[in-house]
Design a protein around this motif. Structure first.
Motif, short mmCIF file in Angstrom:
data_model
loop_
_atom_site.label_atom_id
_atom_site.label_comp_id
_atom_site.label_asym_id
_atom_site.label_seq_id
_atom_site.Cartn_x
_atom_site.Cartn_y
_atom_site.Cartn_z
N SER B 7 32.55 41.57 32.31
CA SER B 7 32.82 40.14 32.40
C SER B 7 32.90 39.50 31.01
O SER B 7 32.12 38.64 30.67
N PRO B 31 50.93 37.11 35.59
CA PRO B 31 50.81 38.15 36.62
C PRO B 31 51.15 39.54 36.10
O PRO B 31 50.55 40.52 36.52
N ASP B 34 47.91 40.21 33.72
CA ASP B 34 46.72 39.79 34.46
C ASP B 34 45.40 40.32 33.90
O ASP B 34 44.78 41.20 34.49
N GLU B 36 42.66 39.03 34.05
CA GLU B 36 41.50 38.70 34.87
C GLU B 36 41.09 39.91 35.72
O GLU B 36 39.98 39.96 36.24
N ARG B 37 42.01 40.90 35.85
CA ARG B 37 41.65 42.17 36.49
C ARG B 37 40.36 42.72 35.91
O ARG B 37 39.57 43.35 36.58
N ARG C 27 38.25 34.25 44.29
CA ARG C 27 39.02 34.58 43.09
C ARG C 27 40.12 35.57 43.39
O ARG C 27 41.21 35.51 42.80
N GLN C 34 48.73 33.66 43.14
CA GLN C 34 49.49 33.51 41.90
C GLN C 34 50.24 34.79 41.56
O GLN C 34 50.76 34.93 40.46
N GLY C 35 50.26 35.75 42.49
CA GLY C 35 50.99 36.99 42.25
C GLY C 35 50.29 37.92 41.29
O GLY C 35 50.90 38.75 40.64
N ARG C 36 48.96 37.79 41.18
CA ARG C 36 48.20 38.67 40.30
C ARG C 36 47.33 39.60 41.13
O ARG C 36 47.16 39.39 42.32
N VAL C 37 46.76 40.59 40.46
CA VAL C 37 45.86 41.50 41.16
C VAL C 37 44.48 40.85 41.29
O VAL C 37 43.85 40.89 42.34
N GLY C 38 44.03 40.24 40.22
CA GLY C 38 42.75 39.55 40.26
C GLY C 38 41.57 40.45 40.00
O GLY C 38 41.71 41.67 39.94
N PRO C 39 40.42 39.85 39.77
CA PRO C 39 39.22 40.60 39.43
C PRO C 39 38.65 41.29 40.67
O PRO C 39 39.03 40.97 41.77
N GLN C 43 33.07 40.45 41.09
CA GLN C 43 33.12 39.83 39.77
C GLN C 43 32.06 38.73 39.56
O GLN C 43 31.40 38.69 38.51
N ASP C 47 29.50 38.50 36.40
CA ASP C 47 29.42 37.35 35.50
C ASP C 47 27.99 36.87 35.36
O ASP C 47 27.50 36.64 34.25
#
Ligand code: SF4
Lengths: 635, 149, 297
Positions: B7, B31, B34, B36-37, C27, C34-39, C43, C47
């Motif tokens: 993190s 994207p 990304d 944030e992955r 998240r 938003q078309g992302r994979v994300g955490p 997560q 954090d």
């Protein structure tokens, strides 16, 4: 009974002594002594009577009533003289009409004289405790404060002899108000509180003080007409005079007592500075702070709500009661809103006083047992917390030379102990699990049990959101410390001031912890006596509340842990180099200070706008009461 | 425990870059890349950040700000110099107002060269920084443990 | 009703876990929108654990104390709620908790935190009426302020609470966006890339201090979802579905709205409380609304 007479006469006697006694340490000591005697006497009265229920005391009224009448005439003439001298024609007219009507009504009563002129019941006892204990503490505070006051205001003539005379006369009159069962007596004491207040507001007797004092006098005399009306009405409906006794009038039930209840309610609304009468209380803030604390927050305005709460059983579930509740409710909502837009601490306190009195009036207007429970506890909590706040503000003002909340930023580093007491007072005004909130909670529950109550709930819901805002931002400002500790100035606070503050702060804590006891020992028996049912919050709730309170008191222990070695870094100012004492590197190499200030929302919560709306609305409701009664709709 | 590597929060500061590298840093959030992955968040606040990502060189105007931002960050923390300007001053090195790369003011842990840096390189640089961050954390924990005893 | 203590204890122990998962899913879903994979889903836990690994540095030592109080009172708020106690008390405890966080922000004396504190205070003022009116509605509908009894009422054939106070439910969902500090009402802290206030309220909190704040936030999240669930408590499973739908809606709003001004937040929340609250309550008192008026759910 001797004790009652003592409580009424002793302060008056002391008052006269102070009138002639020179200004010196000995007088201040005597004030303190007299105050302590008063506290002791009230406590004794409380202990002797708290389980006794309602006790009537027989007194031969003849000579006393005559003396009161004579005094009334003399006072009216005195007011008339001042009114003419300063061309306050309306005040003069009101004085003549008010006294004239009462005297005229008095001649109409034909029946035998009634004996039960003084009485004590649980509610009276609570009021007596407020007057005796809080009032006396404020008098002690005043000895230190007034010395400073004249030090700071050399232009004002030192009239402290008269000042203490008035304070003690006032206490005596307040005792009279709450002990009187005979409404003529009640009226007599009532008018004395009005006059004392007038003279004390005008203490500085400059242009502004005089103007505000006369304005307060005008509105209170106007309200006083409610009593005159009541006497006339009673004289025509029941010439034997049996109903002039408070207890028999209330016991007579709404069918007979509704009109007098509404008229006296009118007097109460004026004295309790409800909209549209609220302006006098604001003006009264120019008086020295102990006066504001004593008259305009903890006692005199409480006389206004006292009579209204007395008549609560009559208002119970009636349309008139509902209208009174609306006056209170709207006053609560709008005054709380206006308090947001004020930065002068005394004005914030004044508006919040008006708001809280509004809440009490709402409770009384709703008038069921649970609402009255809430009202009485509100009176207690408010009296003590608000007087503490006023006195703190006064003390702070003399130390930092300002009563503006913006100037109190980081006060905790300059006057730590005073500030903590101030915070206790503020917390007592709006936060769970402390004082006022308990009553607000009870009030919400009580309102929902009545048919129209839902409207009151809506007003309270919005109003309490506003109170939350202005109290928290005040509290935040006090704690917003600039790093470099300013020199502490606590040592400059005089002893009488400090100890009376301490006493009040302790009182707030004690009453918060001890309210279940107060409720079960005194308030509930009172309600059972009137309604046949008690009211409370439920044991479970009180238990949780007390638990939270314990948590609040334990939590500061964790400070010991959190104070331990931690790296302290300056605050972030957008990456500019900042120092611990809130300076940062501005452009062109200039060192700048961070200036912070609160939101006030003049545009939304401006005094002029909301005040006007409130005055119009509440006047409308009061007119409605008149119309409703004139049409004969009683229930 | 090495949660810090899962993190890492970033504060991005633009020194005197030409904005080329900044665009690439922002591209990392899109994207396609990304970041944030990896639990990476671009906070705007040094007090919350673990990684100080600087693009562009140091000049007389921003030197104090870079220093202050670094000081505001809480240990453990690492500095990543992104772009050739940040690592050495790059094409602006000889300018009258440029003092040089980031390491002229604060210690730099990872240098990510490139003009402009590709997002892959930035991500790679950050991942390398995580290793250093973890070492610093372990050191800090040992110190604190030692201090307590 | 289950034993009140069990409810409270379960909340105290499991709320952070549940809250963390919900926040993680939040998240993830946001990223997908938003078309992302994300955490990873976990997560939020990483954090928080990370924050406690950091050095503790503060602007003012007292801040830690205030935030600790914030945490404690949020736990108490939820515990009272899940113990089935008085809903008004729950609301007041919630207010108390938030007063502490506002004070913490004030005490940090930073320009950003100061503005954040004022705005947070404004948002508290914005939501308070709606919460109290919702509690009043619950009382009028079920005859009790006690959460336990409100649930019993629904289970005992009183019909779902939402069928009595549908408008108040909508109002509560509206202010939920404010309470969750989601866009368009994330004006006291900053969320997404809104950084003109740096991090508003939380600007000066770092390391473990911020960690406490985040944990408190998880407790609050679970409590708020519980509050929404209460409207459907008569049919617990449906309630959970509704909570999921409502939360999804919040995420959707969060991702499709730009930040509003505080004026709009305050005015719209009060207007919602006034219109929705008053219509619903008056209709309820007059007996116009009965369960089934809107079709039996
Ligand atoms: S490295 Fe190249 S792209 Fe990056 S800031 Fe310097 S000049 Fe611009």
């Amino acid at each position: 009974m001797e004790l009652l007479l003592f409580l009424i006469l002793f302060p008056a006697l002391m008052g006269f002594i102070f009138l002639v006694f020179p200004n010196n340490k000995a007088r201040d000591a005597m004030v303190a002594l007299a105050a302590l005697v008063l506290i002791a006497a009230t406590v004794i009265l409380f202990i002797q009577n708290y389980s006794a229920g309602t006790v009537m005391y027989e007194i031969e009224p003849g000579a006393i009533s005559m003396a009161m009448m004579a005094l009334e005439v003399m006072l009216a003439l005195a007011v008339l003289y001042l009114a003419v001298k300063y061309r306050q024609w309306i005040v003069g007219a009101l004085a003549i009409i008010g006294t004239g009507v009462v005297l005229f009504a008095e001649t109409l009563f034909t029946g035998p004289e009634h004996m039960n002129n003084l009485f004590v019941d649980e509610f009276t006892l609570i009021m007596a405790m407020i007057i005796g204990v809080i009032g006396s503490i404020i008098c002690i505070f005043a000895t230190g404060y007034m010395r400073d006051y004249h030090h700071h205001h050399e232009e004002i003539k030192d009239k402290r002899q008269g000042f203490f005379f008035l304070l003690f006369i006032f206490l005596s009159a307040m005792f009279g108000v709450v002990f009187s069962n005979n409404m003529f007596w009640l009226y007599f004491f009532w008018e004395i509180t009005t006059l004392c207040s007038f003279l004390l507001i005008g203490y500085a007797w400059d242009e502004e003080a005089r103007k505000n004092a006369f304005w307060a006098l005008l509105l209170n005399l106007l309200g006083g007409l409610g009593f005159g009306g009541t006497f006339l009405y009673l004289a025509f409906t029941e010439p034997s005079g049996g109903l002039v006794m408070l207890d028999s009038l209330i016991a007579a039930g709404p069918a007979i007592a509704m009109i007098p209840a509404a008229l006296i309610g009118f007097a109460g609304l004026a004295k309790a500075a409800q909209m549209p009468f609220s302006s006098w209380l604001l003006g009264a803030m120019i008086a020295p702070t102990p006066v504001s604390a004593l008259l305009h927050s903890s006692t005199m305005v409480k006389a206004g709500v006292y009579v209204i709460v007395r008549f609560a059983p009559v208002y119970d579930a009636s349309f008139v009661g509902f209208l009174i509740a609306l006056v209170g409710g709207f006053t609560f909502l709008l005054a709380s809103g206006i308090a947001i837009s004020q930065s002068n601490a005394k004005r914030v306190l004044a508006w919040s006083t008006i708001a809280n009195l509004g809440l009490i009036v709402t409770c009384a207007g709703i008038g069921n047992a649970a609402a009255v429970w809430a009202a009485i506890l509100l009176i207690v909590f408010h009296a003590i917390a608000k007087s503490l706040l006023f006195l703190c503000t006064g003390t702070v003002e003399h130390r930092i030379g300002s009563r503006d909340i913006e100037d109190m930023g980081g006060l905790i580093s300059i006057l730590p102990r005073i500030t903590i007491m101030m915070i206790i007072g503020i917390a007592g005004m709006f936060l769970a699990p402390f004082g006022m909130l308990i009553s607000k909670w009870a009030a919400l529950r009580a309102f929902l049990e009545t048919p129209y109550g839902i409207f009151a709930v809506i007003l309270i819901a919005f109003g309490s959101a506003a109170t939350l805002f202005f109290w928290t931002k005040w509290m935040g400002r006090l704690l917003e410390v600039a790093w470099k500790p300013k020199p502490r100035r606590e040592g400059e606070v005089s002893k009488p001031e400090f100890y009376s503050l301490l006493g009040l702060a302790a009182g707030v804590v004690i009453i918060c912890l001890g309210f279940p006891l107060l409720s079960s020992a005194v308030v509930e028996p009172f309600l059972i006596g009137i309604y046949g049912i008690g009211a409370s919050l439920g044991e479970q709730n009180i238990a949780i509340m007390l638990m939270m309170m314990v948590v609040v008191f334990i939590l500061p222990v964790s400070l010991i842990f959190f104070r331990r070695d931690r790296r302290v870094i300056p605050h972030y100012v957008g990456g500019r180099a900042a120092t611990m004492d809130m300076q940062f590197a501005g452009s062109m190499g200039v060192q700048r200070k961070v200036e912070l200030s609160n939101y006030y929302f003049e545009g939304i919560f401006g005094e002029a706008k909301l005040g006007k709306a409130g005055n119009i609305l509440c006047t409308l409701f009061i007119v409605c009461i008149g119309v409703v009664l004139a049409m004969g709709v009683i229930a | 425990m090495a949660n810090i590597t899962k993190s890492p929060w970033i504060i991005h500061y633009d020194g005197s870059s030409c904005n080329g590298c900044d665009i690439e840093v922002l591209a990392c959030l899109t994207p396609l890349y990304d970041i944030e992955r990896f639990g990476i968040i671009n906070t705007g606040n040094p007090k919350h950040a673990d990684i100080f990502l600087i693009t562009g060189g140091i000049n007389h105007q921003n030197v104090e700000i870079v220093k202050n931002t670094y000081e505001q960050m809480v240990d453990p923390k690492v500095v990543v110099a992104v772009g050739i300007c940040a690592t050495s001053g790059g094409v602006f090195r000889e300018c009258y107002n440029i003092m040089g790369g980031v390491d002229t003011v604060i210690p730099v842990d990872v240098y990510v060269p490139g003009c402009a840096v590709r997002p892959e390189a930035i991500i790679d640089g950050v991942v390398q920084a995580l290793g250093i961050l973890e070492k610093k954390r372990a050191k800090l924990a040992a110190e604190q443990g030692g201090a307590k005893k | 009703m289950i034993n009140p203590f069990i409810g409270a204890i379960l909340f105290v122990i499991f709320a952070p876990v549940l809250g963390g998962l919900v926040a993680g899913i939040d998240r993830k879903v946001t990223a997908h929108m938003q078309g992302r994979v994300g955490p990873p889903i976990l997560q939020p836990f990483y954090d928080i654990f990370k924050l406690f690994e950091k050095e503790s540095a503060v602007v003012r030592p007292e801040i830690n104390f205030y935030i600790f109080c914030y945490l404690v009172f949020l736990v108490i708020t939820g515990a009272i709620f899940f113990a089935g106690e008085d809903i008004l008390l729950v609301i007041f405890a919630l207010t108390l908790a938030h007063v502490f966080i506002v004070i913490a922000a004030y005490a940090s004396s930073s320009p950003y935190a100061h503005v954040g504190a004022e705005r947070e205070l404004l948002m508290m003022m914005a939501v308070e009426p709606m919460l109290i009116l919702a509690a009043a509605g619950m009382y009028v509908a079920t005859g009790s302020f006690f959460v336990g009894e409100i649930i019993d009422f629904q289970l005992g054939g009183g019909g779902l609470l939402v069928t009595w106070i549908p408008l108040l439910f909508i109002g509560v969902v509206y202010i939920l966006t404010i309470k969750l500090r989601k866009s368009p009402f994330d004006i006291s802290t900053s969320h997404h890339a809104h950084q003109e206030l740096v991090k508003g309220l939380t600007t000066e909190f770092s390391g473990p201090t911020l960690g406490m704040y985040e944990i408190a936030h998880l407790y609050e999240l679970v409590f708020l979802l519980g509050f929404v669930w209460l409207f459907f408590a008569g049919s617990p499973l449906l309630g959970i579905v509704v909570v999921a739908v409502v939360y999804f809606l919040e995420i959707l709003i969060d991702n499709t709205n730009t930040r509003a001004k505080w004026q709009f937040a305050l005015r719209s929340a009060w207007l919602a409380a006034l219109v929705l609250g008053v219509i619903n309550l008056v209709a309820l008192v007059l007996g116009i609304i009965q369960p089934g008026t809107l079709g039996v759910l």
